[in-house]
Structures are given as C-alpha cells and as structure tokens.
Design a protein around this motif. Structure first.
Motif, PDB file in Angstrom:
ATOM      1  N   MET A 154     -32.278  62.155   0.193  1.00 22.99           N
ATOM      2  CA  MET A 154     -32.665  62.118  -1.205  1.00 22.99           C
ATOM      3  C   MET A 154     -31.974  60.946  -1.877  1.00 22.99           C
ATOM      4  O   MET A 154     -30.792  60.729  -1.729  1.00 22.99           O
ATOM      5  N   SER A 155     -32.717  60.202  -2.649  1.00 20.33           N
ATOM      6  CA  SER A 155     -32.188  59.052  -3.375  1.00 20.33           C
ATOM      7  C   SER A 155     -31.391  59.523  -4.581  1.00 20.33           C
ATOM      8  O   SER A 155     -31.773  60.465  -5.257  1.00 20.33           O
TER       9      SER A 155
ATOM     10  N   SER B  35     -33.414  59.562  -7.803  1.00 23.16           N
ATOM     11  CA  SER B  35     -34.655  60.313  -7.805  1.00 23.16           C
ATOM     12  C   SER B  35     -34.392  61.751  -7.367  1.00 23.16           C
ATOM     13  O   SER B  35     -34.635  62.100  -6.220  1.00 23.16           O
ATOM     14  N   PRO B  36     -33.854  62.604  -8.279  1.00 22.09           N
ATOM     15  CA  PRO B  36     -33.554  63.978  -7.901  1.00 22.09           C
ATOM     16  C   PRO B  36     -34.820  64.748  -7.526  1.00 22.09           C
ATOM     17  O   PRO B  36     -35.917  64.430  -7.982  1.00 22.09           O
ATOM     18  N   GLU B  37     -34.649  65.776  -6.699  1.00 24.72           N
ATOM     19  CA  GLU B  37     -35.767  66.632  -6.355  1.00 24.72           C
ATOM     20  C   GLU B  37     -36.335  67.252  -7.631  1.00 24.72           C
ATOM     21  O   GLU B  37     -35.604  67.464  -8.596  1.00 24.72           O
ATOM     22  N   PRO B  38     -37.636  67.567  -7.651  1.00 27.53           N
ATOM     23  CA  PRO B  38     -38.262  68.109  -8.871  1.00 27.53           C
ATOM     24  C   PRO B  38     -37.551  69.329  -9.451  1.00 27.53           C
ATOM     25  O   PRO B  38     -37.370  69.417 -10.660  1.00 27.53           O
ATOM     26  N   VAL B  39     -37.114  70.264  -8.625  1.00 27.10           N
ATOM     27  CA  VAL B  39     -36.448  71.454  -9.154  1.00 27.10           C
ATOM     28  C   VAL B  39     -35.130  71.068  -9.822  1.00 27.10           C
ATOM     29  O   VAL B  39     -34.763  71.601 -10.864  1.00 27.10           O
ATOM     30  N   ASN B  40     -34.419  70.116  -9.242  1.00 32.63           N
ATOM     31  CA  ASN B  40     -33.168  69.654  -9.848  1.00 32.63           C
ATOM     32  C   ASN B  40     -33.433  68.910 -11.147  1.00 32.63           C
ATOM     33  O   ASN B  40     -32.689  69.039 -12.115  1.00 32.63           O
ATOM     34  N   ARG B  41     -34.487  68.111 -11.184  1.00 29.71           N
ATOM     35  CA  ARG B  41     -34.821  67.375 -12.406  1.00 29.71           C
ATOM     36  C   ARG B  41     -35.139  68.351 -13.533  1.00 29.71           C
ATOM     37  O   ARG B  41     -34.734  68.143 -14.671  1.00 29.71           O
TER      38      ARG B  41
ATOM     39  N   GLU C 124     -28.395  74.517  -7.825  1.00 29.10           N
ATOM     40  CA  GLU C 124     -29.489  73.595  -7.526  1.00 29.10           C
ATOM     41  C   GLU C 124     -29.041  72.214  -7.068  1.00 29.10           C
ATOM     42  O   GLU C 124     -29.847  71.439  -6.584  1.00 29.10           O
TER      43      GLU C 124
ATOM     44  N   GLU D 265     -24.103  65.168  -6.406  1.00 37.10           N
ATOM     45  CA  GLU D 265     -25.372  64.860  -7.074  1.00 37.10           C
ATOM     46  C   GLU D 265     -25.245  65.056  -8.582  1.00 37.10           C
ATOM     47  O   GLU D 265     -25.690  64.219  -9.369  1.00 37.10           O
TER      48      GLU D 265
END
Length: 75
Positions: free
Chosen positions: A1-2, A5-11, A47, A52
């Motif tokens: 994971m960049s 660019s967090p994963e959608p659930v984290n965003r 999450e 992160e």
C-alpha cells in the motif's frame, strides 16, 4: 500500500475523524484539521497501523508523540 493512497476503508475512517476534529467542518484556505496539533495514539487502531496513522497525521501538518503531555491536543 502506498503511503499517499490509503485503502478506501481507512480513508473513510480518516475523513470522519477530520470532520470530528474540525468543529465547523470548514478549514481555513490551505489549512488542515491536524495543522499544529500534537496527537498521541493509545490502544489499538482498528483500521490502520500506527505508522500509517502517523504518516497521515504528519501529512496533514500534525505531530505524533508517544506520550501525553501538556502540549497534547488529541488523544
């Protein structure tokens, strides 16, 4: 994971958190909800990893420390 660019659930979690820490839900132009804020993470983050979460807070202008002190803004 960049890291930028967090994963959608984290965003989604971060977006909700940003809404909560900004009482008016409006930020000054160019500002950030975490700008000049000192944050301490306690307990488990469901999450995100701590690294992160730290990267995101720092990217938003905040500081993450490991212990609570008189300068802690968010716990």
């Amino acid at each position: 994971m960049s890291s930028d660019s967090p994963e959608p659930v984290n965003r989604d979690v971060l977006d909700r958190l940003l809404q909560e820490v900004s009482p008016t839900n409006e930020l000054a132009e160019g500002g950030s909800a975490f700008e000049d804020q000192t944050v301490v993470f306690t307990g488990k983050l469901p999450e995100l990893s701590r690294s992160e979460a730290t990267e995101i807070i720092e990217a938003e202008g905040g500081r993450v420390t490991s212990s609570v002190s008189g300068v802690t803004d968010l716990l």
